[in-house]
Each structure stands twice: as structure tokens, then as C-alpha cells.
Write an enzyme that holds these catalytic residues in place. Structure first.
Site, PDB file in Angstrom:
ATOM      1  CG  ASP A   3       1.780  -3.786   7.346  1.00  0.00           C
ATOM      2  OD1 ASP A   3       1.020  -3.161   8.109  1.00  0.00           O
ATOM      3  OD2 ASP A   3       1.907  -3.513   6.131  1.00  0.00           O
TER       4      ASP A   3
ATOM      5  CG  LEU B 123      -5.419  -2.532   8.214  1.00  0.00           C
ATOM      6  CD1 LEU B 123      -6.648  -2.389   7.338  1.00  0.00           C
ATOM      7  CD2 LEU B 123      -4.770  -1.171   8.455  1.00  0.00           C
TER       8      LEU B 123
ATOM      9  NE  ARG C 282      -2.464  -2.873   3.808  1.00  0.00           N
ATOM     10  CZ  ARG C 282      -1.796  -2.880   4.970  1.00  0.00           C
ATOM     11  NH1 ARG C 282      -1.386  -4.026   5.495  1.00  0.00           N
ATOM     12  NH2 ARG C 282      -1.548  -1.746   5.597  1.00  0.00           N
TER      13      ARG C 282
ATOM     14  CD  GLU D 130      -8.938  -1.071  10.508  1.00  0.00           C
ATOM     15  OE1 GLU D 130      -8.708   0.134  10.701  1.00  0.00           O
ATOM     16  OE2 GLU D 130      -9.118  -1.545   9.370  1.00  0.00           O
ATOM     17  CG  ASP D 131     -13.136   0.889  10.190  1.00  0.00           C
ATOM     18  OD1 ASP D 131     -13.269  -0.169   9.543  1.00  0.00           O
ATOM     19  OD2 ASP D 131     -13.126   2.010   9.645  1.00  0.00           O
TER      20      ASP D 131
ATOM     21  CB  SER E 112     -11.674   6.334   2.982  1.00  0.00           C
ATOM     22  OG  SER E 112     -10.908   7.488   3.230  1.00  0.00           O
TER      23      SER E 112
END
Length: 338
Positions: A149, A151, A262, A265-266, A297
Site C-alpha cells: 500500500d 501512494l 503518505r 507523490e503528486d 488534503s
């Protein structure tokens, strides 16, 4: 006699004044009526856009790209990569919506849950996709199963992708197919860039007293300054080659950091593309429909954590690769002001 003539002249003048005033009033009323009728016609023509997002009234041959013929673009199409986590109702809504998009070639669902998808879910989604696919093409649906699991899974290399274009999307946001097709046409004109709907920015924090300390800027900073340096991968097109670069070439410490925290990643993908191209992303204006309720967010301290990510990644690259821009692309056929 003179008195009666004077009275008659005054009467005539008064009548002329009244006539001129009445004529002016009629002209004003006619002008107002014309404006009202025009506004009603404009609103009627766009009522479907305001009332719902499921209407797909743009067909393939209505789009055009400089130097390209659209049917060639649509024949190649794009792959949608959906990131999801235990929100099956949202996933069903998302797949049901995007299955109708004209340029869709395949849908890849990033699955990071401990248990594999149920047979009933797989059958249901396949049925939706096949029943809503347009034209002769039948889009494919695949689950990309991950043991861990993380991102980072949303950017794992997909070996059997048939298209160069990847549309990365979260399961809780919906964009009209017309907006997706327009963004795809923009990406086709600049395939090395990230092209997306959700812009973000960064700036140097002067209060820290450090010339190389950066702050992550959310939507309001973009709105206030009119500039941005990232488009988030929750709704963005990019070339499939960046999946390989993210998984194999980007510093492993960045992937480890995003897995551990977590988050970000973007931002890591934005850094990767900017470092490879030296160019800014491209923001496409489009209607966004949030169908989910909560996410990362919405948690407290989100901006602070994103700021930490930005500075951590700058240290990893040894410089700030993100590039500012103020360019915004707008589909002028669907905007009153552009």
C-alpha cells in the site's frame, strides 16, 4: 390672437418633447428586451452544463489541434489510470462516467488494498465499460494489483499500455468528457509537458531569512498571483515514459519519503517532469465535480507537510526544477469570457 398663437406654439413644443421622450423610452425598452432575450438564449444553450456533468455533447470531429487531424488522435486515444482506495461507490461512478469519453482506450485501476477486487465488482465495472463505450472501439478495463500500500503505486510502470497519453485521475473527482477531450488535445500539442486541471504553486519564504526555503502554495495563491508551477496528478495528462522514470530513475529516497509520509507523490511527479523538460506545466480550465467527502488534503497541517516535501525534494535534486508560468488554456467554444 397672438396669445392663442403663443399657446399653440408652446403646445406643439410640449408635444414634441413628449414625443421625443416617449421615443427614447421605447428605444431603451427595446434595447433592454433584446438584452434579456439574448441572455435567455445564451443560458438556455448552456443550461445542461450548469445542471449536470453527465452530458457528453462533444463528438470527436468537433475537436481540432494545430498540425493534427483529430481522428488520428482519437484512434490512438489515451489510458485513464484511476487511483482508488475502498470507495467502491465512487469508483463505480467514476468508471461509469469516463467510459463514455470518445478518446478512451483503456482504464487501469490502481488497486493497493490487501484483498483483491471481488468478482462482482470486476464484472460490474466491465459491464459498465462495454455498455457505454462509443464507436467500434471497445475500451479495456484492467486492475493493476499491488502487494504494498503506497501512494507511489499510481505511478508504477504499466508494461502493456497501448497509448502514449496517460490521464491520471482520483476516484473522487469528475470532469465532463468534453473537458477531458479538450485537455487531451492540448497535451497532444505538447506531449512532454504535464497538462492538468488543478494548478498549484510555490514561492520563496522571505520570512525564513533563507533564499532557498520554499513554501507550497494552494489554490488561493494561484488565484491571487495568477501564476503556478505545478498541476496535480489527481487530474492530469502526461506521457507514459514518466511512469518508467518515476519508478526507475527518480531518486529512491523520494519514493521512500512519499511512502512513509503518505503524501506528496503528486509533487514528486511534478518535480520529475519539470527536471526532465525544463518547462512549466499547462493548466487547462475545466469544471470539476467533487463526488467524495474527505481526503488527505482535508487533514490539519496539510500545507505544512507539503511545504516540507517541496524543500526535501529540492535538496534531493540539488536545485529547484519547477518553472513558473501564467498560461491558462481555455476552450473558447464553451466560455463566455476568454
Amino acid at each position: 390672437m397672438r396669445g392663442s398663437l403663443l399657446i399653440n406654439r408652446r403646445g406643439v413644443q410640449r408635444f414634441r418633447q413628449l414625443a421625443i421622450g416617449a421615443a427614447g423610452s421605447v428605444k431603451i425598452k427595446l434595447l433592454l428586451c433584446c438584452c434579456i432575450v439574448f441572455m435567455m438564449l445564451a443560458l438556455a444553450g448552456r443550461a445542461s452544463d450548469f445542471m449536470r456533468w453527465t452530458k457528453h455533447d462533444v463528438i470527436a470531429d468537433q475537436l481540432s489541434v494545430p498540425g493534427c487531424v483529430l481522428d488520428k488522435i482519437i484512434q490512438k486515444g489515451y489510458a485513464i489510470v484511476v487511483n482508488t482506495w475502498k470507495r467502491y461507490d465512487l469508483l463505480k461512478q467514476s468508471i461509469s462516467h469516463y467510459s463514455s469519453c470518445a478518446g478512451l482506450d483503456s482504464i487501469h485501476i490502481v488497486w493497493s488494498e490487501p484483498n483483491p477486487p471481488s468478482e462482482s465488482l470486476v464484472e460490474h465495472l466491465n459491464h459498465i465499460l462495454q455498455s457505454k463505450s462509443k464507436g467500434a472501439r471497445r475500451a479495456e478495463l484492467k486492475f493493476d494489483i499491488n502487494k504494498e500500500d503506497s501512494l507511489n503505486n499510481r505511478f508504477k510502470e504499466i508494461k502493456d499500455l497501448k497509448t502514449d497519453a496517460v490521464f491520471s485521475i482520483d476516484d473522487d473527482v469528475i470532469f465532463p468528457c468534453s473537458s477531458v477531450e479538450f485537455a487531451f488535445s492540448v497535451w497532444q500539442s505538447a506531449p512532454d509537458n504535464m497538462v492538468g486541471f488543478v494548478p498549484r504553486s510555490h514561492w520563496i519564504d522571505q520570512l525564513e531569512g533563507k533564499k532557498d526555503y520554499y513554501v507550497y502554495g494552494g489554490w488561493w495563491s494561484v488565484w491571487w498571483t495568477g501564476t503556478y508551477s505545478m498541476v496535480l496528478s489527481k487530474a492530469a495528462f502526461f506521457h507514459k515514459k514518466y511512469l518508467s522514470l518515476y519508478s526507475n530513475e527518480m531518486p529512491a529516497s523520494i519514493r521512500e519519503y512519499t511512502t512513509k509520509n503518505r503524501n506528496c507523490e503528486d509533487i514528486a511527479m511534478s518535480f520529475l517532469v519539470a527536471n526532465a523538460t525544463g518547462a512549466p506545466p499547462i493548466w487547462v480550465k475545466g469544471k470539476i465535480f467533487e463526488i467524495g467527502s474527505t481526503g488527505i488534503s482535508s487533514l490539519g497541517g496539510h500545507s505544512e507537510r507539503r511545504t516540507t516535501c517541496v524543500n526535501r525534494f529540492v535538496a534531493e535534486y540539488g536545485r529547484m526544477p519547477l518553472v513558473y508560468t501564467s498560461v491558462k488554456t481555455v476552450d473558447s467554444r464553451r466560455a463566455w469570457f476568454w
